[in-house]
Scaffold this active site. Structure first.
Site, PDB file in Angstrom:
ATOM      1  N   ARG A   1     -18.279  -1.628   4.360  1.00 34.90           N
ATOM      2  CA  ARG A   1     -18.408  -2.029   5.766  1.00 34.90           C
ATOM      3  C   ARG A   1     -19.830  -1.774   6.286  1.00 34.90           C
ATOM      4  NH1 ARG A   1     -13.248   0.888   8.227  1.00 34.90           N
ATOM      5  NH2 ARG A   1     -13.747   2.312   6.511  1.00 34.90           N
TER       6      ARG A   1
ATOM      7  N   LYS B   1       0.840  -1.213   0.000  1.00 35.93           N
ATOM      8  CA  LYS B   1       0.000   0.000   0.000  1.00 35.93           C
ATOM      9  C   LYS B   1       0.871   1.258   0.000  1.00 35.93           C
ATOM     10  CE  LYS B   1      -4.187  -1.885   2.023  1.00 35.93           C
ATOM     11  NZ  LYS B   1      -5.019  -2.007   3.203  1.00 35.93           N
TER      12      LYS B   1
ATOM     13  N   THR C   1     -10.743   1.656  14.671  1.00 32.83           N
ATOM     14  CA  THR C   1     -11.143   1.122  15.984  1.00 32.83           C
ATOM     15  C   THR C   1     -12.410   0.289  15.765  1.00 32.83           C
ATOM     16  OG1 THR C   1     -12.319   3.203  16.399  1.00 32.83           O
ATOM     17  CG2 THR C   1     -10.152   2.967  17.400  1.00 32.83           C
TER      18      THR C   1
ATOM     19  N   GLY D   1     -34.784   5.099   4.842  1.00 31.12           N
ATOM     20  CA  GLY D   1     -34.142   4.232   3.844  1.00 31.12           C
ATOM     21  C   GLY D   1     -33.940   2.830   4.385  1.00 31.12           C
TER      22      GLY D   1
ATOM     23  N   CYS E   1     -18.961   3.735  10.862  1.00 32.54           N
ATOM     24  CA  CYS E   1     -19.008   4.674  11.993  1.00 32.54           C
ATOM     25  C   CYS E   1     -20.277   4.568  12.834  1.00 32.54           C
ATOM     26  CB  CYS E   1     -18.832   6.087  11.483  1.00 32.54           C
ATOM     27  SG  CYS E   1     -17.334   6.270  10.508  1.00 32.54           S
TER      28      CYS E   1
ATOM     29  N   GLU F   1     -12.511  13.666  14.537  1.00 29.80           N
ATOM     30  CA  GLU F   1     -12.763  13.994  13.132  1.00 29.80           C
ATOM     31  C   GLU F   1     -14.256  13.881  12.845  1.00 29.80           C
ATOM     32  OE1 GLU F   1     -10.558  15.008  10.722  1.00 29.80           O
ATOM     33  OE2 GLU F   1     -12.567  15.286   9.891  1.00 29.80           O
ATOM     34  N   PHE F   2     -14.777  14.793  12.011  1.00 30.96           N
ATOM     35  CA  PHE F   2     -16.215  14.763  11.713  1.00 30.96           C
ATOM     36  C   PHE F   2     -16.513  14.611  10.222  1.00 30.96           C
ATOM     37  CE2 PHE F   2     -15.629  16.987  15.727  1.00 30.96           C
ATOM     38  CZ  PHE F   2     -16.484  16.277  16.557  1.00 30.96           C
TER      39      PHE F   2
ATOM     40  N   GLY G   1     -25.554   2.555   7.623  1.00 30.57           N
ATOM     41  CA  GLY G   1     -24.496   1.540   7.624  1.00 30.57           C
ATOM     42  C   GLY G   1     -23.158   2.229   7.723  1.00 30.57           C
TER      43      GLY G   1
ATOM     44  N   THR H   1     -11.723   7.384  16.476  1.00 26.27           N
ATOM     45  CA  THR H   1     -12.806   7.484  17.458  1.00 26.27           C
ATOM     46  C   THR H   1     -12.538   6.491  18.576  1.00 26.27           C
ATOM     47  OG1 THR H   1     -14.289   8.097  15.683  1.00 26.27           O
ATOM     48  CG2 THR H   1     -15.320   7.341  17.724  1.00 26.27           C
TER      49      THR H   1
HETATM   50  C1  UGA Z   1     -20.400   9.651   9.708  1.00 29.97           C
HETATM   51  C2  UGA Z   1     -20.659  11.085  10.212  1.00 29.97           C
HETATM   52  O1  UGA Z   1     -21.666  11.719   9.405  1.00 29.97           O
HETATM   53  C3  UGA Z   1     -19.374  11.925  10.184  1.00 29.97           C
HETATM   54  O2  UGA Z   1     -19.627  13.195  10.737  1.00 29.97           O
HETATM   55  C4  UGA Z   1     -18.300  11.189  10.993  1.00 29.97           C
HETATM   56  O3  UGA Z   1     -17.051  11.893  10.953  1.00 29.97           O
HETATM   57  C5  UGA Z   1     -18.097   9.794  10.417  1.00 29.97           C
HETATM   58  O4  UGA Z   1     -19.341   9.065  10.473  1.00 29.97           O
HETATM   59  C6  UGA Z   1     -17.042   9.091  11.259  1.00 29.97           C
HETATM   60  O5  UGA Z   1     -17.276   8.861  12.436  1.00 29.97           O
HETATM   61  O6  UGA Z   1     -15.926   8.869  10.757  1.00 29.97           O
HETATM   62  P1  UGA Z   1     -20.164   8.486   7.296  1.00 29.97           P
HETATM   63  O7  UGA Z   1     -20.422   7.230   8.043  1.00 29.97           O
HETATM   64  O8  UGA Z   1     -18.976   8.567   6.407  1.00 29.97           O
HETATM   65  O9  UGA Z   1     -20.033   9.726   8.325  1.00 29.97           O
HETATM   66  O10 UGA Z   1     -21.428   8.813   6.366  1.00 29.97           O
HETATM   67  P2  UGA Z   1     -22.868   9.511   6.591  1.00 29.97           P
HETATM   68  O11 UGA Z   1     -23.087  10.454   5.485  1.00 29.97           O
HETATM   69  O12 UGA Z   1     -23.016  10.042   7.954  1.00 29.97           O
HETATM   70  O13 UGA Z   1     -23.880   8.275   6.381  1.00 29.97           O
HETATM   71  C7  UGA Z   1     -23.933   7.199   7.305  1.00 29.97           C
HETATM   72  C8  UGA Z   1     -25.090   6.283   6.965  1.00 29.97           C
HETATM   73  O14 UGA Z   1     -26.346   6.907   7.252  1.00 29.97           O
HETATM   74  C9  UGA Z   1     -25.174   5.873   5.483  1.00 29.97           C
HETATM   75  O15 UGA Z   1     -25.505   4.516   5.395  1.00 29.97           O
HETATM   76  C10 UGA Z   1     -26.300   6.735   4.933  1.00 29.97           C
HETATM   77  O16 UGA Z   1     -26.945   6.181   3.817  1.00 29.97           O
HETATM   78  C11 UGA Z   1     -27.223   6.785   6.137  1.00 29.97           C
HETATM   79  N1  UGA Z   1     -28.154   7.935   6.120  1.00 29.97           N
HETATM   80  C12 UGA Z   1     -27.691   9.197   6.216  1.00 29.97           C
HETATM   81  C13 UGA Z   1     -29.526   7.688   6.048  1.00 29.97           C
HETATM   82  O17 UGA Z   1     -29.996   6.524   5.968  1.00 29.97           O
HETATM   83  N2  UGA Z   1     -30.386   8.761   6.088  1.00 29.97           N
HETATM   84  C14 UGA Z   1     -29.944  10.045   6.176  1.00 29.97           C
HETATM   85  O18 UGA Z   1     -30.787  10.981   6.217  1.00 29.97           O
HETATM   86  C15 UGA Z   1     -28.565  10.284   6.245  1.00 29.97           C
END
Ligand code: UGA
Length: 429
Positions: free
Chosen positions: A327, A35, A86, A253, A260, A151-152, A257, A121
């Site tokens: 994942r 990698k 983690t 939905g 996180c 991180e967010f 998933g 995290t």
């Molecule tokens: C999430 C958080 O939004 C970030 O702020 C955080 O930094 C990140 O985890 C982390 O801890 O590293 P992420 O998992 O990349 O980010 O993606 P999201 O956009 O939050 O979506 C998460 C899941 O929720 C997806 O499966 C998405 O389809 C679902 N989702 C999201 C819904 O089913 N409905 C919604 O209205 C929004």
């Protein structure tokens, strides 16, 4: 400044590249030779929109160095970020083994004064373990401060989220570390929350869990709307217009998933349990979430009856669009449940197929959405990729055996599809 990142996943690689783009000298340390060799050539282990170009630009400028070696990066750095995974263990707790083992390697390579900060995290209290390790292995004349800088960013929009976060959280009581970390983040215009390690760590878990809770709330309202004959999407639109609630993360939905939300909700429940607090609120959030995956299968049975021998096309495999990340993707559970019922699955995803193939799924892969619809009794949209929004449904109808569609993300206009002769089923509609 000189900055080191341990880890080159969605958090480590994106943040490292953005900091390099700000003009910092950045080291990224990994543990797999293949990698790291690829990264040196600009070949990335993950898909994230815009990242490949930004990595190449900063590699070319000599600001981004990929290496397996902890020195000289750690020795030269003003700040060393721990950005390793983690993942959850069976109890729901976060697996801290990688964080703790990299802490030992960092500690051994410290020289002069360095800030060691966790971006991973980690549960409240991890800081004490990391600090203890650093203290016990560091060379005598080396000095360090420890901070939690959660991180967010979201996958799929990670660069923009890193450049424009809603806040920067700096968890340390050490004034010198606070000043250096504020200076490092200066190009990012966002409010800064200065707090303790423990509070910073809990802000991260609480924010992710609240977003997960909002999604489960939306899914529960969608389910109730179906039962009552209301339009759940309109209900949630109307609810989200209240500024105190807000309309983001209210889309029903197949359930959330990814790497996180599922893990962080479980970790929060587990943190409560450790202190004798049963976090029933989040137990419900989880239950509602996983029920949504089963709901898609129930809807499939309602449409087709016995699923045995039925051909079902799955559109989208990644847990959300614009990522190759599989994942805890809802698609995995949905596919396995459909297979249990005897269905024959063919799936298509614009980016995640290679990662999906690493998971043992007994399915066939299509070359595009039209190939996926061929001879299908039912098409299920699982991931709302933009390219699925532009599908030619007249063509799809001629390809399918029966024009049935489950739109698990509500991206299509039900009336339009009904006019074209489809049997349309959404979520909450
Ligand atoms: C999430 C958080 O939004 C970030 O702020 C955080 O930094 C990140 O985890 C982390 O801890 O590293 P992420 O998992 O990349 O980010 O993606 P999201 O956009 O939050 O979506 C998460 C899941 O929720 C997806 O499966 C998405 O389809 C679902 N989702 C999201 C819904 O089913 N409905 C919604 O209205 C929004």
């Amino acid at each position: 400044m000189t900055v080191t990142f341990i880890g080159h996943g969605y958090v480590g690689l994106v943040t490292a590249t953005v900091f390099a783009d700000f003009g910092n000298n950045v080291y990224v340390i990994g543990h797999t030779k293949e990698k790291i060799d690829n990264l040196k050539k600009g070949i990335l282990p993950i898909y994230e929109p815009g990242l490949s170009e930004l990595v190449k630009k900063n590699l070319g400028a000599g600001r981004l160095n990929f290496t397996l070696d902890y020195s000289p990066g750690v020795a030269e750095s003003d700040v060393v970020f721990i950005a390793v995974g983690t993942p959850p263990i069976s109890t729901g707790d976060a697996d801290l083994s990688t964080v703790l083992s990299v802490a030992e390697k960092i500690g051994k390579n410290l020289k002069n004064y360095t800030i060691v900060a966790t971006k991973s995290t980690v549960p409240t209290g991890t800081n004490k373990k990391v600090q203890k390790i650093l203290e016990s292995v560091k060379p005598k004349n080396a000095d360090f401060s420890y901070a939690s800088v959660p991180e967010f960013l979201r996958e799929g929009t990670a660069i923009d989220d890193t450049l424009h976060p809603d806040r920067i959280v700096i968890g340390t009581n050490d004034k010198r570390a606070q000043e250096i970390l504020i200076k490092l983040h200066e190009p990012i215009k966002a409010p800064v929350v200065i707090t303790t390690f423990e509070t910073a760590e809990l802000i991260k878990y609480s924010a992710n869990s609240f977003l997960a809770l909002k999604i489960s709330y939306a899914n529960a309202i969608a389910k109730l709307s179906e039962l009552l004959g209301a339009d759940g999407v309109k209900v949630l639109d109307g609810v989200g217009m209240d500024k105190r609630i807000g309309n983001l993360f209210l889309s029903p939905g197949p359930g959330y998933g990814g790497s996180c939300f599922p893990k962080d909700v479980r970790a929060l429940i587990s943190l409560g349990k450790d202190k004798g607090y049963t976090f029933t609120l989040f137990e419900d959030v989880e239950n509602i979430n996983y029920q949504m995956r089963r709901e898609i299968v129930i809807k499939s049975r309602n449409i087709l009856g016995d699923l045995s021998g039925k051909r079902i096309g799955i559109l989208g495999l990644s847990f959300k669009p614009n990522t190759d990340d599989m994942r805890d993707s809802p698609a995995i559970d949905i596919i396995n449940l459909l297979i249990n019922d005897g269905a024959e699955i063919v799936a298509y995803d614009p980016i995640a197929i290679e990662n999906a193939k690493k998971i043992p799924l007994s399915i066939n892969y299509a070359k595009d959405e039209y190939d996926c619809a061929k001879d299908a009794d039912l098409l299920i949209l699982v991931t709302d990729w933009n390219e699925f929004k532009k599908i030619d449904f007249k063509k799809i109808k001629t390809l399918m055996k029966k024009p049935n569609i489950i739109d698990s993300r509500n991206i299509y206009d039900p009336e339009n599809l009904k006019k074209l002769g489809f049997n349309y089923v959404g979520v909450g509609r």
